[in-house]
Every structure is written in C-alpha cells, then in structure tokens.
Scaffold this motif. Structure first.
Motif, PDB file in Angstrom:
ATOM      1  N   GLN A 246       7.335 -47.217   0.215  1.00 49.63           N
ATOM      2  CA  GLN A 246       8.721 -46.361   0.241  1.00 49.63           C
ATOM      3  C   GLN A 246       9.616 -47.324   0.586  1.00 49.63           C
ATOM      4  O   GLN A 246      10.680 -47.057   0.072  1.00 49.63           O
ATOM      5  CB  GLN A 246       8.404 -45.495   0.953  1.00 49.63           C
ATOM      6  CG  GLN A 246       7.408 -44.186   0.561  1.00 49.63           C
ATOM      7  CD  GLN A 246       7.326 -42.934   1.331  1.00 49.63           C
ATOM      8  OE1 GLN A 246       7.453 -43.282   2.796  1.00 49.63           O
ATOM      9  NE2 GLN A 246       6.848 -41.932   1.003  1.00 49.63           N
TER      10      GLN A 246
ATOM     11  N   CYS B 120      17.105 -49.054  -4.172  1.00 52.35           N
ATOM     12  CA  CYS B 120      18.182 -48.169  -4.472  1.00 52.35           C
ATOM     13  C   CYS B 120      19.412 -48.850  -3.655  1.00 52.35           C
ATOM     14  O   CYS B 120      20.388 -48.408  -4.173  1.00 52.35           O
ATOM     15  CB  CYS B 120      17.895 -46.879  -3.782  1.00 52.35           C
ATOM     16  SG  CYS B 120      16.521 -45.748  -4.758  1.00 52.35           S
TER      17      CYS B 120
ATOM     18  N   SER C 273       6.504 -43.834  -4.606  1.00 53.91           N
ATOM     19  CA  SER C 273       6.963 -42.635  -4.005  1.00 53.91           C
ATOM     20  C   SER C 273       6.215 -42.402  -2.734  1.00 53.91           C
ATOM     21  O   SER C 273       6.543 -41.482  -1.846  1.00 53.91           O
ATOM     22  CB  SER C 273       6.605 -41.541  -5.123  1.00 53.91           C
ATOM     23  OG  SER C 273       7.306 -41.904  -6.190  1.00 53.91           O
ATOM     24  N   TYR C 274       4.567 -42.588  -2.777  1.00 57.58           N
ATOM     25  CA  TYR C 274       4.106 -41.922  -1.371  1.00 57.58           C
ATOM     26  C   TYR C 274       3.573 -43.022  -0.570  1.00 57.58           C
ATOM     27  O   TYR C 274       3.112 -42.541   0.642  1.00 57.58           O
ATOM     28  CB  TYR C 274       2.668 -41.278  -2.120  1.00 57.58           C
ATOM     29  CG  TYR C 274       3.165 -40.166  -3.149  1.00 57.58           C
ATOM     30  CD1 TYR C 274       3.468 -39.084  -2.516  1.00 57.58           C
ATOM     31  CD2 TYR C 274       2.638 -40.237  -4.580  1.00 57.58           C
ATOM     32  CE1 TYR C 274       3.555 -37.742  -3.271  1.00 57.58           C
ATOM     33  CE2 TYR C 274       2.994 -39.132  -5.305  1.00 57.58           C
ATOM     34  CZ  TYR C 274       3.436 -38.045  -4.771  1.00 57.58           C
ATOM     35  OH  TYR C 274       3.593 -36.937  -5.424  1.00 57.58           O
ATOM     36  N   ASP C 275       3.513 -44.203  -1.018  1.00 59.71           N
ATOM     37  CA  ASP C 275       2.698 -45.083  -0.001  1.00 59.71           C
ATOM     38  C   ASP C 275       3.895 -45.692   0.882  1.00 59.71           C
ATOM     39  O   ASP C 275       4.925 -46.138   0.493  1.00 59.71           O
ATOM     40  CB  ASP C 275       2.217 -46.563  -0.817  1.00 59.71           C
ATOM     41  CG  ASP C 275       1.722 -47.427   0.244  1.00 59.71           C
ATOM     42  OD1 ASP C 275       0.454 -47.533   0.231  1.00 59.71           O
ATOM     43  OD2 ASP C 275       2.550 -48.346   0.685  1.00 59.71           O
TER      44      ASP C 275
ATOM     45  N   THR D 286      11.013 -49.212  -2.293  1.00 59.89           N
ATOM     46  CA  THR D 286      11.805 -48.266  -3.165  1.00 59.89           C
ATOM     47  C   THR D 286      13.224 -47.896  -2.598  1.00 59.89           C
ATOM     48  O   THR D 286      14.132 -48.182  -3.372  1.00 59.89           O
ATOM     49  CB  THR D 286      11.157 -46.856  -3.075  1.00 59.89           C
ATOM     50  OG1 THR D 286       9.707 -47.105  -3.564  1.00 59.89           O
ATOM     51  CG2 THR D 286      11.713 -45.684  -4.129  1.00 59.89           C
ATOM     52  N   ARG D 287      13.202 -47.797  -1.342  1.00 59.86           N
ATOM     53  CA  ARG D 287      14.528 -47.450  -0.903  1.00 59.86           C
ATOM     54  C   ARG D 287      15.543 -48.891  -0.867  1.00 59.86           C
ATOM     55  O   ARG D 287      16.729 -48.696  -1.046  1.00 59.86           O
ATOM     56  CB  ARG D 287      14.591 -47.004   0.704  1.00 59.86           C
ATOM     57  CG  ARG D 287      14.049 -45.652   0.965  1.00 59.86           C
ATOM     58  CD  ARG D 287      14.095 -45.306   2.172  1.00 59.86           C
ATOM     59  NE  ARG D 287      13.070 -45.893   2.998  1.00 59.86           N
ATOM     60  CZ  ARG D 287      11.989 -45.175   3.403  1.00 59.86           C
ATOM     61  NH1 ARG D 287      11.620 -44.021   2.945  1.00 59.86           N
ATOM     62  NH2 ARG D 287      11.070 -45.842   4.243  1.00 59.86           N
TER      63      ARG D 287
ATOM     64  N   VAL E 208      10.219 -45.129 -10.095  1.00 54.19           N
ATOM     65  CA  VAL E 208       9.872 -45.321  -8.941  1.00 54.19           C
ATOM     66  C   VAL E 208       8.046 -45.692  -8.769  1.00 54.19           C
ATOM     67  O   VAL E 208       7.798 -46.626  -8.262  1.00 54.19           O
ATOM     68  CB  VAL E 208      10.192 -44.338  -7.699  1.00 54.19           C
ATOM     69  CG1 VAL E 208       9.377 -44.708  -6.313  1.00 54.19           C
ATOM     70  CG2 VAL E 208      11.469 -43.905  -7.789  1.00 54.19           C
ATOM     71  N   GLY E 209       7.573 -44.946  -9.572  1.00 57.01           N
ATOM     72  CA  GLY E 209       6.060 -44.994  -9.541  1.00 57.01           C
ATOM     73  C   GLY E 209       5.423 -44.272  -8.346  1.00 57.01           C
ATOM     74  O   GLY E 209       5.861 -43.983  -7.132  1.00 57.01           O
TER      75      GLY E 209
ATOM     76  N   ALA F  10       2.838 -45.407  -6.032  1.00 47.82           N
ATOM     77  CA  ALA F  10       2.943 -46.214  -4.718  1.00 47.82           C
ATOM     78  C   ALA F  10       4.288 -46.195  -4.146  1.00 47.82           C
ATOM     79  O   ALA F  10       4.287 -45.763  -2.933  1.00 47.82           O
ATOM     80  CB  ALA F  10       2.337 -47.673  -5.161  1.00 47.82           C
TER      81      ALA F  10
ATOM     82  N   PHE G 231      15.624 -45.370 -12.772  1.00 52.16           N
ATOM     83  CA  PHE G 231      14.916 -46.388 -11.825  1.00 52.16           C
ATOM     84  C   PHE G 231      13.581 -45.447 -11.585  1.00 52.16           C
ATOM     85  O   PHE G 231      13.408 -44.349 -11.470  1.00 52.16           O
ATOM     86  CB  PHE G 231      15.590 -46.345 -10.319  1.00 52.16           C
ATOM     87  CG  PHE G 231      14.739 -46.712  -9.167  1.00 52.16           C
ATOM     88  CD1 PHE G 231      13.510 -47.683  -9.680  1.00 52.16           C
ATOM     89  CD2 PHE G 231      14.683 -46.564  -8.133  1.00 52.16           C
ATOM     90  CE1 PHE G 231      12.760 -48.285  -8.674  1.00 52.16           C
ATOM     91  CE2 PHE G 231      13.815 -47.169  -6.957  1.00 52.16           C
ATOM     92  CZ  PHE G 231      12.724 -47.814  -7.316  1.00 52.16           C
TER      93      PHE G 231
END
Lengths: 262, 422
Positions: free
Chosen positions: A35, A42, A29-31, A38-39, A24-25, A27, A22
């Motif tokens: 995020q 997952c 990771s940090y935005d 992203t979660r 993530v990229g 954005a 996966f």
C-alpha cells in the motif's frame, strides 16, 4: 494522504477523462507494505501534475494468479469483467504498480477484447525523467549509496523491460551494483506462477533465500524492487538473514518519491 | 548401402513426424520473416550458446566440423560409387586448402569431443547429473562423443595412409590434397604398401559406414537436435515470454455465461489442458524431440537449484519418452490402443508441476528455444480444470479470487482503503 486520489467514477461524473489509469492491483490495494508503494505512485503522479484516476472499489483481480495456477475459466471471467469496466470508461492508457498485472493486461487482455497501452510504473518514471518532469531533488539523497536492483521475472524476461527501472535509479547518482544473476539471467524471487499463495514444495532451501544471499553479496544499502510479490519475498529474506538494520528493500517508486521529498 | 541407409532414416523420420503430429494444432505460421531470422540467429548462428563461453567454443568447433567436413563426404561417396580417387583433386590449390581445413577441423572436433567426455565423466559437472541423467541418457551422450572421435580418427588415418601412398607414388593414389594433421601421423604408419592400402580402405569404409550408422542413430538419440534445432527455432514462440495462451474453448463458455444470447460458432468439446501427449500441441512435441539434454534449463531453474523435484529438462525428456511409448503402441496395437498410462502421474508428478514459478529462466536459457513451461502450464490446467485437484492453498486462493476478486480473503468493499493511509 495530503490530496485526494481521484476515481474513474468521479471523473466520469464530472464529464472528464484522465490521461492515464493507475491500475493498483490486489497486493497494492490490500498488502500493508505494498500500500505504501501504491501511495507513492499516486504522490509521483500528483507531483508531476499528470491527470490520472484509479478504479477504486471497481477494480478486481486481473486473474493472473488463477491463470498461472491453471484455472483459465476463472481468469477469463475476471478478465472479461475487468475489460467491460475498462472499456465502459473508455480507458486508453494504463500504468500498473505490479509486473503481473502489467503482463496480464498488456498481453492477455487484447485477445479478450481489451486493448490498451499498458506500462509498468518504472516505465512511467523513466518517461517522466526523460521529459524533464521528474528529477531527483528536494528529498533524501541517495548519492553514492549502494543500490542493487532485482529484476522481476514478469517485467524482465517476461516482457523485456530491463532499462526503465535502472534509468529511474541512475538519476539518483547512486552506486548501482548488479547481482551475479541479473537482467535476462535474473533469478526469480520464488513467488511467481502462483507460488506466492502456497507453501513451497519439498527442497533444501527457499528460493528467496538463494536470491537474498546473492543480493547481500553485493553489500548494498538498498535493494530495489519493482514488484509487490518480490518485495514480500526479499523483505522476508532480509529479515531471516537478520540484516534489517543494514539493508532496506524499497520499490523503485518509493525511492523516486523519497528522492523528491514526496 | 547409401540407399539402404537413407531409406532406413526416411522410415524412422516418418515415424518421428507421425508422433509429432499426434499433438494438437497450433498456429506457428505467422511472421515468417521474423521466424527465418530467429532460425538464422539462434540455430545457425548459435547466439544463445555464447552465454557460456567454454562450451560455446568447443561446441562451435564440433558444429563447424560437422557441417564443413560433411562436404568431404560428398567426395568420399562419389569416389566410392565410381571407383575414382579424390575426384575433386582437379581443384588444385583450392582442393589442398579444403582438405587442409578439413583436417584441422577434424583434429579440433576430436579434441573438443575428448574435452566433452572429460567434462561429463571425470569433472562430473553438475549440469550433466540429476535424476533424469541416469542409464540411457548418460550412455547416449558418451556413445555420441565416442562415435565422433572414432569417425574423426578414421578420417585422419585415412588421409595419413593416403598421403603416404601418394608419397610412395603408388598407382591410383595420385598426388592431391594437403595434410597438416595426418602428415604428423605418417611416421607412425607401417611402410608396407599393402598394409597402407588396407588401412586407407578400411578407414574409408569405416568413415562412410559410420556416417550412415550415425544418421540412423539420430532418431533414437538426443543428438537429433543437429537437425531439429532448425525447425524448432523456426517454430519458436515469438510472443513475450510472460504471455500465456488464452484458451478459445474457455472463451466461448465464459462468453456464453456472461451473455446468454451469445452463441459460440463451433463447439468441439475436448479436454481442458493436458493429461497425455496427445493433449499437447505439435510444437510441444517437436520441442521434446529437439531437446539434447544439455541441462541449461535445469541449471537455472530456481526450483531445481533449491532442491525441489522439478527439472525442466526432465519435463522434456518425459514428454519424449511418453511420445515414443505411445508411438510404439500405435505400431503394435493400432491407433486406438489405450495402455492405461499418461504423461501426468506416470511420468511427470504433481509435485514437479506445482514447484514451477513460471519465471521463464528455462526458456531463456535454452539454446534452441524449447519451452518446458508451456507443457507445465497445460498439465496444471488439466489438474485444476478437469480434476479440480490442486494444493489446498491454491484452491483457497482460487476461491478468494472467485468470491472477493482478490487472491486473499479481503472484502472488495475495502479495496480502496489504502487511500486513507499515509
């Protein structure tokens, strides 16, 4: 998170290989807003029991914004460094949370020595639905809700992916409405081509306002997105139009996770 | 006249080809089968025009009219050279069918061109306005439409006079053909045989001279697309639209930087990106000559529709204008002449290139697969890599990617923190 997100380093130490990486990229990771997406990706991966991993702190920008801004040096430096990491881990298949990462790794990395099977997370969701591993049950019901989907340029026109995100929404039994400009004629959110990182040039309107007006014209309850940059632009648009109460902008992954109670 | 007309056209076409060859190399000889199919579908089959049904149908009539009525030009030329009258008349019923179809098409073309003129000049559709559509481009379009109307009028009047002469049984004008449209015009014509013969001859000459005149107008005009659409679609980009080219010259340098033992095969130091038309590829330049300024690109451009300066159509027109200027310089002063001007800044401004979102709406909308984005990217590459000149926020973003591996100012050590959240 209720479970631990596995990293490539850990898997390698355990002598294991994931089915899919996966990516993530930046954005994602940090935005803060991204995020959450992203979660949710997952959570979906975890829910269906697919063996996956992320690079964690070993991931770095794909170089996409540098390339679109014209800095080919910086792009290739980033690309080759990433390719070295990916190849060292013997990565075969990648799912990305961002159409820009997707486009760059899929199309521009092979010429620099990084060839992988790359899919966008909406395609992963479509595959999982097709395989019967993912349904829309056990969570929030979107039945009959009005949803309009905004095509990200680098997923749609850029790579011809129009159906996967729509398939992911179809299982919800919701009411899908198309904007006037959709699919190949979709209108940009205004963030592509490194615009995300600069002020727009002088004009009489911002692109995301033009887009959000079109989205709101369909009178949706949800605007579905598939890109963290579009997410930012559409959210800003909804806020500016003072429609935060009536309309929610959600990523395909978030909608899927909600529908499954993840 | 046929020879002179053709020779002049060949001379001008050679100049166009020379100008296109000013561009850098680009390989577009791969996947020939797919390329032929693209040309058949997009150029010959006009598939991308269908998105807008009204202009599609009108354009289709003119396109079919142009292709099919030109069959008749063959007969007109043979008749002219050998002094015959309707040499193919022996085809009998089939000949009548042909001439009848030509007439119906000619009337269609006439009507379509008239509607086009109305759309441009009376309805003033937004697509046909814009900063780049002043003076020459505006009159060019009108000249083309008026010429086509005149050519079709001449063709129909010639047939009308001919049909009347045939009916009157005048020698040389033996019975041949069917005249569904010009038959209606016959009543308006005078009865004098001499006048009719004069009219028939005049229209015949007008039509044939007009066609060769028009042929030689093409290289100076946006109307060149009727020929270049075919090679242009053949050589179009077959890769995913989102994919940008990787610059080999940069790959060599980056490889050498990451691995000191790497020795690049050959180094031809050149400019990074494009400042002028010679830095673009021949495909970019062919694109510029092919553009017929229809403005579909500009009408779907998110930057343009929100009032920014950028217009993809202007990018193509500027490229062509600059290429013509460089070509004229070569004719006058020789190949090495420098006029101190360039495509970037003298034609296309920085404000335009930085307004692009690279969304590919323009390339999708173009009915002949022109790629304005490819040129914008090359101009950005020049600005950033050769001059280090970019908007401050872009420079900040590039600095962040270089130092932190992300376009924002966050520490790489925090990259995995998202997993802590809920």
């Amino acid at each position: 998170m209720e479970f631990k997100v596995p990293t490539m380093a850990e898997l390698m130490a355990a002598g294991e290989e994931p089915e899919i990486l996966f990516w993530v990229g930046c954005a994602g990771s940090y935005d803060e807003r991204a995020q959450k997406i992203t979660r949710d990706i997952c959570k979906i991966l975890h829910h269906v029991g697919l063996k996956y991993a992320v690079l964690g702190t070993e991931e770095s920008c794909t170089g996409d914004p540098a390339k679109r801004a014209g800095n080919e040096f910086l792009f290739q430096m980033q690309a080759m460094t990433n390719i070295e990491v990916l190849n060292a881990y013997n990565i075969k298949k990648i799912v990305t949370g961002c159409p820009h990462c997707f486009n760059t790794i899929k199309n521009e990395y092979p010429g620099l020595g990084g060839t992988y099977e790359v899919i966008h997370h909406s395609q992963l969701i479509q595959d999982l639905i097709n395989e019967g591993k993912l349904k829309a049950e056990g969570g929030e019901s979107f039945k009959g809700k009005k949803i309009t989907y905004h095509d990200p340029c680098y997923l749609g026109r850029g790579n011809g992916v129009y159906e996967a995100p729509r398939k992911a929404l179809e299982v919800l039994d919701a009411q899908l409405v198309e904007m006037k400009r959709c699919k190949a004629n979709g209108l940009c959110c205004g963030a592509g081509g490194a615009q995300m990182f600069k002020e727009p040039e002088k004009g009489n309107k911002d692109v995301n306002i033009e887009r959000i007006e079109e989205a709101l014209a369909t009178e949706p309850q949800f605007i579905a997105a598939g890109c963290p940059f579009c997410m930012t632009m559409l959210n800003d648009g909804v806020k500016l139009k003072d429609k935060e109460q009536e309309v929610k902008v959600l990523d395909i992954a978030e909608i899927t996770a909600r529908a499954n109670g993840l | 006249m046929v020879i002179a007309g053709s020779a002049l056209f060949a001379h001008n076409a050679r100049k166009v080809i020379r100008n296109i060859k000013l561009g850098k190399a680009a390989n577009r000889s791969d996947r020939p089968q797919e390329r032929w199919m693209t040309m058949l579908k997009v150029a010959f089959g006009q598939t991308k025009m269908a998105v807008r049904p009204v202009p599609f149908l009108l354009h289709l009539v003119v396109y079919l009219g142009f292709v099919i009525i030109n069959l008749e030009v063959l007969e007109i030329v043979i008749d002219g050279v050998f002094g015959t009258h309707r040499i193919f008349a022996d085809l009998g019923g089939f000949y009548s069918f042909l001439i009848g179809s030509f007439e119906l098409l000619a009337a269609g073309v006439w009507l379509a061109c008239a509607i086009f003129l109305i759309r441009r000049n009376l309805l003033k559709l937004k697509r046909f306005s814009g900063v780049e559509m002043k003076s020459w481009p505006k009159s060019d379009a009108n000249y083309i439409l008026i010429t086509e109307i005149l050519l079709m009028s001449a063709f129909l009047l010639m047939n009308a006079a001919d049909a009347k002469l045939q009916a009157l049984g005048v020698a040389h004008y033996q019975q041949a053909g069917a005249f569904p449209v010009s038959g209606l015009l016959q009543g308006l014509l005078p009865d004098s045989i001499d006048t009719l013969i004069f009219m028939e001859r005049f229209c015949w000459w007008f039509h044939i001279v007009g066609i060769f005149g028009f042929l030689n107008y093409l290289p100076y005009s946006k109307h060149f697309h009727i020929m270049l659409a075919f090679p242009n679609t053949y050589f179009s980009n077959l890769k995913p639209k989102g994919e940008f080219t990787n610059m080999d010259s940069v790959t060599n340098e980056v490889k050498a930087m990451l691995d000191p033992s790497f020795v690049p095969a050959e180094t031809a130091p050149g400019k990074f990106g494009a400042k002028d038309i010679q830095d673009l590829t021949w495909v970019n330049l062919l694109n510029a000559y092919t553009c017929t300024e229809c403005g579909r690109c500009t009408s779907v451009c998110p930057a343009n529709m929100t009032g920014k300066l950028l217009s993809p159509r202007k990018i193509m027109m500027d490229t062509r204008d600059r290429m013509e200027e460089v070509g004229k310089n070569i004719d006058k002063h020789g190949a090495d002449h420098q006029d101190g001007k360039s495509l970037l800044d003298d034609y296309i401004t920085r404000e335009e290139i930085w307004a692009c979102t690279s969304c590919n709406a323009c390339t999708e909308a173009c009915p002949v697969n022109i790629d304005p984005l490819g040129i914008i990217v090359e101009l950005r590459r020049y600005a950033v890599m050769e001059e280090s000149v970019a908007p401050a926020s872009i420079n900040a973003m590039l600095g962040n990617v270089e130092n932190n591996g992300a376009p924002w100012k966050y520490s790489p050590a925090d990259r995995f923190n998202w997993a802590e959240g809920n």
